[in-house]
Write an enzyme that holds these catalytic residues in place. Structure first.
Site, PDB file in Angstrom:
ATOM      1  N   ASP A 473       0.834  -1.209   0.000  1.00 50.79           N
ATOM      2  CA  ASP A 473       0.000   0.000   0.000  1.00 50.79           C
ATOM      3  C   ASP A 473       0.869   1.259   0.000  1.00 50.79           C
ATOM      4  O   ASP A 473       2.062   1.208   0.307  1.00 50.79           O
ATOM      5  CB  ASP A 473      -0.896  -0.044   1.252  1.00 50.79           C
ATOM      6  CG  ASP A 473      -2.208   0.698   1.067  1.00 50.79           C
ATOM      7  OD1 ASP A 473      -2.332   1.462   0.086  1.00 50.79           O
ATOM      8  OD2 ASP A 473      -3.096   0.519   1.909  1.00 50.79           O
ATOM      9  N   ASP A 543     -10.552   2.087  -3.511  1.00 48.60           N
ATOM     10  CA  ASP A 543     -11.087   1.877  -2.166  1.00 48.60           C
ATOM     11  C   ASP A 543     -12.609   1.851  -2.204  1.00 48.60           C
ATOM     12  O   ASP A 543     -13.245   1.514  -1.210  1.00 48.60           O
ATOM     13  CB  ASP A 543     -10.632   3.000  -1.234  1.00 48.60           C
ATOM     14  CG  ASP A 543      -9.308   2.663  -0.574  1.00 48.60           C
ATOM     15  OD1 ASP A 543      -8.868   1.506  -0.684  1.00 48.60           O
ATOM     16  OD2 ASP A 543      -8.707   3.558   0.042  1.00 48.60           O
TER      17      ASP A 543
HETATM   18  C1  DGJ Z   1      -5.847   1.925   1.880  1.00 47.47           C
HETATM   19  C2  DGJ Z   1      -6.220   0.726   1.077  1.00 47.47           C
HETATM   20  O1  DGJ Z   1      -6.678   1.099  -0.161  1.00 47.47           O
HETATM   21  C3  DGJ Z   1      -7.244  -0.094   1.846  1.00 47.47           C
HETATM   22  O2  DGJ Z   1      -7.648  -1.178   1.065  1.00 47.47           O
HETATM   23  C4  DGJ Z   1      -6.626  -0.539   3.124  1.00 47.47           C
HETATM   24  O3  DGJ Z   1      -5.562  -1.395   2.880  1.00 47.47           O
HETATM   25  C5  DGJ Z   1      -6.177   0.668   3.917  1.00 47.47           C
HETATM   26  N1  DGJ Z   1      -5.306   1.514   3.135  1.00 47.47           N
HETATM   27  C6  DGJ Z   1      -5.473   0.256   5.173  1.00 47.47           C
HETATM   28  O4  DGJ Z   1      -4.953   1.316   5.839  1.00 47.47           O
END
Ligand code: DGJ
Length: 741
Positions: A473, A543
């Site tokens: 991430d 997301d």
């Molecule tokens: C952002 C990501 O896009 C989410 O799927 C998740 O992993 C969060 N970060 C966790 O902090």
């Protein structure tokens, strides 16, 4: 052979396009043609030698301001956007690059420090190197072109060499510049924001510069490096289209300048904004690789061209050709509220559903119970995981699941041991505030010590437990872009050096752990680009997990990127981002179009939902060879146009042998007393008969209307089509599995 040369005219010919340019007697490289394949390179008659007022001319009479060019520079008569801008030791930037030599080799070289497309066999492609020199500054610009004969692609990049005795200052080094003969074109780009990434934006070219770019230190949610030009009449299935993309994950520029005579200049490369590079005598600078594709058969064919090329010759490693495991991710199931027991409990439900991989997301390390702390301290949270990751991995493995782990390696929390020990390891400018976003700072990957530390720390995590998958991430953009180790005159190199550092870390880790599947993520789809796909062959698309919002996000993404690269999950209803309630079958249908998985607490579902999920998982596994490696067709677009209400979306995947296909159809809103929808299928073999099997991915079978007869010819399915009854209820989907008889 895809590359031929006659009288200093260069013809790059692939299965789908010709790209032609010539070196004029003056040494200028003039662009002549990019379009459908031509038998030969006789297009010099296209050169416009009209004498124009207010345009400077060379002694040879050539007007560089109107000459279509391959490698435009600034300061000697072309006032349009240059490909390169280089200041010599005297500080001036006027330069004139003249052709010196060319070299054709079989295959394709790798690019120093940068990911790129590749060949597996030298016969797949040929590479042309063109050397140009500015005699005054001593700068040498090497243009690299590779023509992929069968895959139809042309890649381009630029290398600058300093053959002078004094340093050069690079202000701008783009990767490709192509002059088109007419501005009667539309340009298409993918724009958006966090949680609504890659909306398709199409507009007519207008006079002046139109561009998209990133200044965020990442390719970004806001703009994607991909863009296309096409005729105003071009549709999904017909017409000319030219696609461009960049193998890069940082600040980019992608623009088109339409000049005074309606000549568009399309360009792509590292964003010149805030970029600079000191090039010492004898040193070289390698710009990232651009890729260009032409389609004479509409946007669908252009996308399929990109999909094949990316899947086969950009993605690499063990996972390139492997179907992707069905996963469940803990994020929307429990966010930070995880511990060994919750994860194992989720694992038990996952095993019951037939899921193959459990990904433990954020919240497992340091003392991270929320997003204010611990990034950089990659050791298990002592309270939540007292037995360590290895014990957890073993318990999941015993359930038959692969264990996957979330990491955010490029970041550091000010509240972390790492930051306390190395406050100068983040990007910062002495004396200035360190701007935080999500309470975190960006590690300075332009420093090799930081990269080395990351490699060893992450290698320790990866070898400390049986980990089969990493979600990598990255949750903020760069500010105060300065590096503690660079001198003042090199500070503007920091952003690009950070990308080079990231690629080195990823290269090393993916080589040391070749069987681990990496998925990239940046607050969802904030770094969906060609620079990361060579290391991480899939990316979390957004997301936003709402199935209806995903119709736009995934369709937009599919313009440039293959379905297999899109992380695509079934999440809760009501959805956590939009609070929209959708049937589980619809969520399943939308998620099928990618690397399929779940993002919800499987233990909180009703028995009938669990039953539906079992069927979904079984079906996703049955057809993933087709959805992940087959040809992708957009049958109905969810983006509104004058003629399209955007109330439906339909996608289709066809196996390479055309004997099987999957069709997903989603109706957004129910309409009163509506006409039935007509769906023309695509990509089938017209001579074969196909059985249409309606797949029930919903909670309970609602006896949806069947298509009768159940066996129809490929010719009928594509030319006459099928009728799909308007559904009662919003957000309904249908899925068919087609099998040749
Ligand atoms: C952002 C990501 O896009 C989410 O799927 C998740 O992993 C969060 N970060 C966790 O902090």
């Amino acid at each position: 052979m895809p590359i031929s040369v006659h009288d200093r005219t260069f013809h790059l010919r692939t299965s789908t396009c010709s790209y032609i340019f010539a070196a004029l007697p003056s040494g200028y490289l003039t662009h002549l043609y990019f379009g459908a394949p031509l038998r030969d390179a006789h297009v010099a008659h296209l050169l416009d030698d009209t004498n124009r007022a207010f345009s400077p001319y060379l002694p040879s009479g050539i007007m560089t301001d109107t000459l279509p060019q391959e490698a435009p520079s600034y300061g000697t008569g072309d006032f349009r956007e240059p490909l390169v801008e280089i200041a010599g030791v005297d500080g001036t930037t006027a330069s004139e690059f003249a052709f010196i030599a060319h070299r054709i080799t079989d295959g394709k070289p790798t690019l120093d420090g940068l990911p790129s497309f590749y060949v597996e066999d030298e016969s797949e492609a040929q590479t042309l190197e063109i050397e140009l020199q500015d005699p005054i500054s001593g700068a040498v610009v090497v243009l690299l072109y590779t023509a992929f004969e069968e895959l139809g692609a042309i890649t381009r990049s630029v290398r600058v060499e300093n053959r002078a005795q004094t340093p050069l200052h690079l202000r701008r080094v783009l990767s490709a510049s192509v002059d088109f003969p007419t501005a009667d074109l539309d340009w298409i780009h993918l724009s958006g924001a966090w949680s609504r990434e890659r909306d398709v934006v199409r507009s007519a070219l207008r006079s002046g510069t139109q561009s998209v770019e990133s200044r965020r230190g990442a390719s970004s949610h806001q703009q994607n490096p991909f863009f296309a030009l096409c005729s105003p009449q071009t549709t999904e299935t017909a017409g000319e289209a030219w696609g461009f993309n960049l193998v890069y994950s940082g600040n980019f520029y992608a623009g088109i300048e339409v000049d005074q005579y309606g000549t568009p200049r399309a360009q792509i490369g590292i964003n010149p904004f805030d970029f600079g590079w000191e090039l010492q005598p004898g040193a070289t600078f390698q710009a990232p690789e651009a890729v260009m594709l032409y389609s004479g058969a509409g946007l669908g064919a252009l996308s399929r061209g990109f999909h094949r090329l990316i899947r086969q010759r950009l993605c690499r490693g063990a996972w390139r050709d492997r179907v992707r495991p069905v996963l469940v991710n803990s994020w929307e199931a429990s966010y930070f509220n995880i511990d060994e027991e919750t994860i194992v409990h989720l694992g038990e439900a996952a095993r019951d559903a037939g899921i193959e991989l459990l990904v433990m997301d954020d919240g497992w390390f340091g003392y991270r119970d929320n997003d204010t702390t611990s990034l950089g301290d990659w050791t298990p949270h002592a309270k939540k995981f007292p037995n360590g990751l290895s014990s957890l991995a073993n318990r999941l493995n015993t359930l038959g699941l692969t264990f996957g782990l979330w990491l955010e390696p490029e970041m550091v929390s000010p509240d972390s041991d790492l930051y306390r020990s190395h406050p100068d390891w983040c990007l910062h400018v002495p004396g200035r505030r360190r701007t935080e976003a999500r309470q975190q700072l960006v590690l300075d990957l332009s420093r090799s010590d930081v990269c080395d530390y990351l490699i060893e720390t992450l290698a320790g995590v990866l070898s400390g437990a049986n980990i089969g998958y990493i979600k990598w991430d990255m949750n903020r953009h760069m500010t105060e872009i300065g590096s503690a180790l660079l001198p003042a005159n090199q500070q503007r190199e920091t952003a690009h050096r950070t990308m080079l550092g990231l690629y080195r870390v990823l290269d090393e880790l993916t080589k040391r752990f070749p069987d681990v599947l990496f998925e990239s993520c940046s607050g969802g789809g904030g770094r969906f680009d060609l620079g990361l796909l060579p290391f991480m062959p899939q990316a979390w698309t957004s997301d936003n997990t709402d199935a209806i919002a995903r119709l736009r996000i995934q369709e937009g993404t599919s313009l440039a990127y293959p379905a297999i690269s899109m992380g695509s999950h079934v999440s809760d209803s009501p959805n956590h981002q939009l609070h929209r309630t959708t049937p589980i079958g619809t969520r399943g249908a939308v998620a099928l179009a990618g690397a399929f998985g779940y993002e919800l607490d499987l233990n909180k579902l009703s028995d009938s939902e669990k039953e539906a999920i079992k069927r979904q998982v079984a079906f996703a596994k049955e057809v993933r060879e087709i959805t992940q490696f087959g040809d992708f067709y957009r049958l109905k677009s969810v983006f509104p146009t004058e003629r399209n209400s955007s109330n439906e979306s339909a996608w289709m995947f066809v196996s390479r042998d055309q004997r099987e296909a999957v069709v997903t159809w989603v109706q957004v809103l129910a309409l009163p007393n509506a006409a039935q929808s007509l769906l023309h299928l695509a990509g089938l073999n017209p001579s074969l008969d196909y059985e249409l099997i309606l797949i029930d991915l919903d909670e309970q079978s609602k006896a949806p209307s069947q298509i009768t007869p159940l066996v129809l010819g490929g010719d009928v399915l594509m030319n006459a089509g099928i009728r799909v009854a308007n559904h009662r209820g919003d957000f309904r989907a249908k899925v068919w599995h087609l099998k040749a008889k």
